[in-house]
Design a protein around this motif. Structure first.
Motif, short mmCIF file in Angstrom:
data_model
loop_
_atom_site.label_atom_id
_atom_site.label_comp_id
_atom_site.label_asym_id
_atom_site.label_seq_id
_atom_site.Cartn_x
_atom_site.Cartn_y
_atom_site.Cartn_z
N ALA A 21 0.83 -1.20 0.00
CA ALA A 21 0.00 0.00 0.00
C ALA A 21 0.87 1.26 0.00
CB ALA A 21 -0.93 -0.01 1.21
N VAL A 28 -4.32 2.35 4.10
CA VAL A 28 -5.28 1.28 4.39
C VAL A 28 -5.85 1.49 5.78
CG1 VAL A 28 -5.64 -1.20 4.63
CG2 VAL A 28 -4.05 -0.34 2.90
N LEU A 70 -1.49 -4.94 -2.70
CA LEU A 70 -1.93 -3.92 -3.66
C LEU A 70 -0.86 -3.74 -4.73
CD1 LEU A 70 -3.41 -1.46 -1.06
CD2 LEU A 70 -4.68 -2.32 -3.02
#
Length: 281
Positions: A21, A28, A70
């Motif tokens: 992330a 997040v 991600l």
């Protein structure tokens, strides 16, 4: 857009997601931190609680926290979501992972929306949608295993959600453990690419604690911490690899494969019993 996950505590699996992330410039939000995770049903309750606190038009991306990473930034995800043209999109997998009696499960399976293989069936571990719509849908599937309840609901309400069968956002590896080298590659831009759909997914998700298979892919991106695995984990991985490769070459559908296998074994067993009884008489 808000990106959220359910995580009661920090560990190296959650850190894997947070590392990815940060690489994508995404924050997040952790739901359930410090709370007791009783069972999978509690995840839906917590998500509904969260959705009640945000604007109904806010785009919410949810992903499981301990087995996903991600791979794209926020602008890519929002654009992909808009193109999918539905208020709620779920990741899709090869498994029909629904808890039900033998005949009831067949009924749900036959009624489930048709879709492109191998990623035909809903995966509850990743979705994106407008907060108001997501809250309304999730309130209809509380009180049990979220994956099973969602599969049953979608079997009856076929247009209530959209499946990301092309892995535009969610690349779900469930049911394909051991096939990572076949399913994914790192393209010329240094992005994970599906060799089946040609997409560059925003999230790579490995349900079933397939951390080894997940690491095989993301280790090629160079920015993830090194991970080690036990001999038992690798042994289990190779066992899954055998069965999943066999499934992919025959039915491309784990539920149908095992159903046909049971029918075949049952038929052979009955034939042997009948033959033995005839011989003895």
């Amino acid at each position: 857009m808000k990106v959220v996950t359910v995580a009661t505590h920090h560990n190296h699996h959650l850190e894997r997601l947070l590392v990815s992330a940060r690489k994508q410039g995404i924050e997040v939000e952790l739901i359930g931190e410090g709370r007791e995770y009783i069972d999978h049903y509690i995840k839906t309750d917590w998500l509904i609680e969260y959705l009640e606190t945000v604007d109904k038009d806010e785009i919410i991306l949810y992903t499981d926290g301990y087995d996903s990473v991600l791979l794209q930034d926020e602008s890519y995800i929002k654009e992909a979501f808009e193109k999918l043209d539905h208020p709620m999109v779920f990741g899709a997998e090869q498994n029909f992972n629904c808890e039900a009696s033998f005949f009831k499960k067949i009924d749900y399976y036959l009624k489930f929306p048709k879709g492109k293989r191998p990623y035909r069936f809903l995966n509850a571990g990743g979705w994106i949608g407008r907060a108001g719509y997501a809250k309304e849908l999730l309130t209809k599937v509380v009180g049990g295993d979220d994956q099973s309840l969602l599969l049953k609901y979608v079997s009856k309400h076929k247009t209530s959600i959209k499946h990301d069968t092309d892995q535009k956002i969610f690349a779900v590896m469930a049911g394909r453990t051991g096939m990572e080298d076949h399913d994914y590659r790192i393209d010329e831009n240094g992005k994970v690419q599906s060799t089946i759909t040609g997409s560059n997914p925003a999230i790579l998700h490995a349900p079933g604690k397939n951390y080894y298979g997940l690491y095989k892919i993301i280790s090629q991106l160079k920015f993830f911490p090194k991970e080690t695995f036990t001999e038992e984990e690798i042994k289990q991985y190779k066992k899954s690899q055998f069965w999943n490769s066999l499934t992919a070459k025959t039915t491309a559908d784990n539920y149908l494969f095992h159903l046909l296998l049971k029918v075949f074994v049952g038929t052979i067993s009955i034939a042997l019993i009948v033959g033995l009884l005839s011989y003895l008489s």
